[in-house]
Motif scaffolding. Structure first.
Motif, short mmCIF file in Angstrom:
data_model
loop_
_atom_site.label_atom_id
_atom_site.label_comp_id
_atom_site.label_asym_id
_atom_site.label_seq_id
_atom_site.Cartn_x
_atom_site.Cartn_y
_atom_site.Cartn_z
N ASP A 1 -5.63 58.58 55.56
CA ASP A 1 -5.66 57.82 54.31
C ASP A 1 -5.58 58.69 53.06
O ASP A 1 -5.25 58.20 51.99
N ALA A 2 -5.95 59.94 53.21
CA ALA A 2 -6.02 60.80 52.02
C ALA A 2 -4.63 61.08 51.43
O ALA A 2 -4.51 61.42 50.26
N PHE A 3 -3.59 60.93 52.26
CA PHE A 3 -2.25 61.29 51.80
C PHE A 3 -1.29 60.12 51.82
O PHE A 3 -1.33 59.29 52.72
N ILE A 4 -0.40 60.11 50.86
CA ILE A 4 0.77 59.25 50.95
C ILE A 4 1.93 60.16 51.35
O ILE A 4 2.28 61.10 50.64
N LEU A 5 2.47 59.89 52.53
CA LEU A 5 3.53 60.74 53.09
C LEU A 5 4.89 60.31 52.57
O LEU A 5 5.05 59.17 52.12
N PRO A 6 5.90 61.20 52.65
CA PRO A 6 7.24 60.81 52.22
C PRO A 6 7.77 59.63 53.03
O PRO A 6 7.53 59.56 54.25
N GLN A 7 8.43 58.70 52.36
CA GLN A 7 9.02 57.55 53.06
C GLN A 7 10.54 57.67 53.02
O GLN A 7 11.12 57.89 51.97
#
Ligand code: PLP
Length: 370
Positions: A270-276
């Protein structure tokens, strides 16, 4: 104590290809031909082939590549050029140097690339060009962008400085618009040992015009047809780039593998928003950029675990001193771009990152808590 993972070691390609690069360099030194010679011609042919394009024209750097394209298609004072609000400053500088007005359009927060659904509202009777940037290596949404451009009779100029080898619907970047600007800055996916750039196009007119403009506006020596520049890719860089170009696909594959490992290992954190990524795109994975709430804490956490990180980029173009209140930009409120700039962090990715280093990056990220 962990061994440290550098963000990028540009010497690694030299270590891998030392003998070939040394030979290429010595060949140029001995040839007596240093500007606009056979190495450049060969590289232009090979890079055009790599992009599946009819023409490539070697120029001094990526900024010049964009500027010379815009000049070639007649952009000047009074014209408006649509650019992403979220990009490296060079995309904007190319427009400004021709005296045209910058019209920034906000990105999609998921992809960081220009949002096609926001482009039409930015078009006026003065609009001449759209410049999508394939940021971090991922192609912009070129299909809708091209459609809008066709309907409004606009040029599309790709800023492909970060995306050598990326594809959109199977088509390589470089031929997804009227022309594309590439950079061979040392840290790019295909990097020279100095500055370098190229214009890629299927248009014989743009190719011929850029070839003149980069060389004093000249086709035949000492005959000057227009007010040109001096911006040529030299023989030394061309020769060295030819060696590296042969490895580029392999290097891009390694980047893709590392990206897949990061995406798999960090899924659900949850800590990261990964590349989409869009399904119809193949990214060149120039950078692996995540978003975190507390960037300072995250970067400190990584540093303590021996992993270098970077920010691409800390200040959005419209807030830079060069542009703030300059009168060269239409609009001054770009909250999505500002949010992105506040939260992004780049973690190491590159063809020469070893497996143990990839594991170290993953391990350090997995132990991060908000
Ligand atoms: C690197 C870069 C440029 C400029 O390239 P230079 O060779 O440094 O002049 C332009 N646009 C983007 C998106 C870049 O990353």
């Amino acid at each position: 104590m962990n061994e440290s993972v550098p963000f990028l070691d540009v010497r690694a390609t030299y270590s891998e290809l030392r003998a070939e690069l040394d030979n290429a360099a010595i060949g140029v030194l001995q040839s007596g031909s240093y500007i606009l010679g056979s190495e450049l011609k060969a590289f232009e042919q090979e890079f055009a082939t790599f992009c599946n394009a009819d023409y490539a024209v070697g120029v001094g750097n990526g900024l010049d590549a964009l500027q010379l394209i815009l000049k070639a298609i007649g952009v000047g004072r009074g014209d408006e050029v649509i650019v992403p609000s979220n990009t490296f400053i060079a995309t904007w500088l190319a427009v400004s140097h021709l005296g045209a007005t910058i019209v920034p359009v906000e990105p999609k927060i998921e992809t960081y690339n220009i949002d096609p659904s926001k482009i039409e509202a930015a078009i006026t009777s003065r609009t001449k060009v759209i410049v999508p940037v394939h940021l971090y290596g991922q192609p912009a949404e070129m299909e809708p962008i091209r459609k809008i451009a066709e309907q409004n009779r606009l040029f599309v100029v790709e800023d492909a400085a970060q995306s050598h080898g990326a594809t959109y619907n199977g088509v390589p970047v470089g031929i997804l618009g009227h022309a594309a600007g590439f950079s061979f800055y040392p840290g790019k996916n295909l990097g020279a040992f100095g500055d370098g750039g190229a214009v890629v196009t299927n248009s014989v007119e743009i190719s011929a015009s850029v070839s003149r403009l980069r060389n004093y506006g000249s086709e035949n020596k000492y005959e000057h047809l227009e007010i040109g520049f001096n911006s040529r890719l030299d023989e030394m860089q061309a020769a060295l780039l030819r060696v590296k170009l042969r490895r580029l696909s392999k290097w891009n594959e390694r980047r893709t593998n590392i990206a897949k490992i990061y995406l798999n290992e960090l899924k659900g954190f949850d800590a990261f928003i990964l590349p989409q990524l869009s399904e119809n795109c193949k990214s060149a994975w120039h950078l692996f950029v995540i978003r975190v709430q507390d960037r300072v804490a995250f970067q400190r956490h990584m540093e303590e675990r021996g992993v270098a990180t970077a920010i691409h980029y800390p200040i959005p173009p419209h807030i830079q001193k060069a542009y703030f209140n300059s009168g060269m930009v239409k609009g001054n409120s770009f909250p999505i771009s500002e949010k992105i700039h506040r939260e992004i962090v780049s973690v190491p990715i590159g063809p020469h990152l070893r497996d143990d280093q990839v594991s170290q990056v993953v391990g350090a990220m997995k132990s991060y808590r908000e």
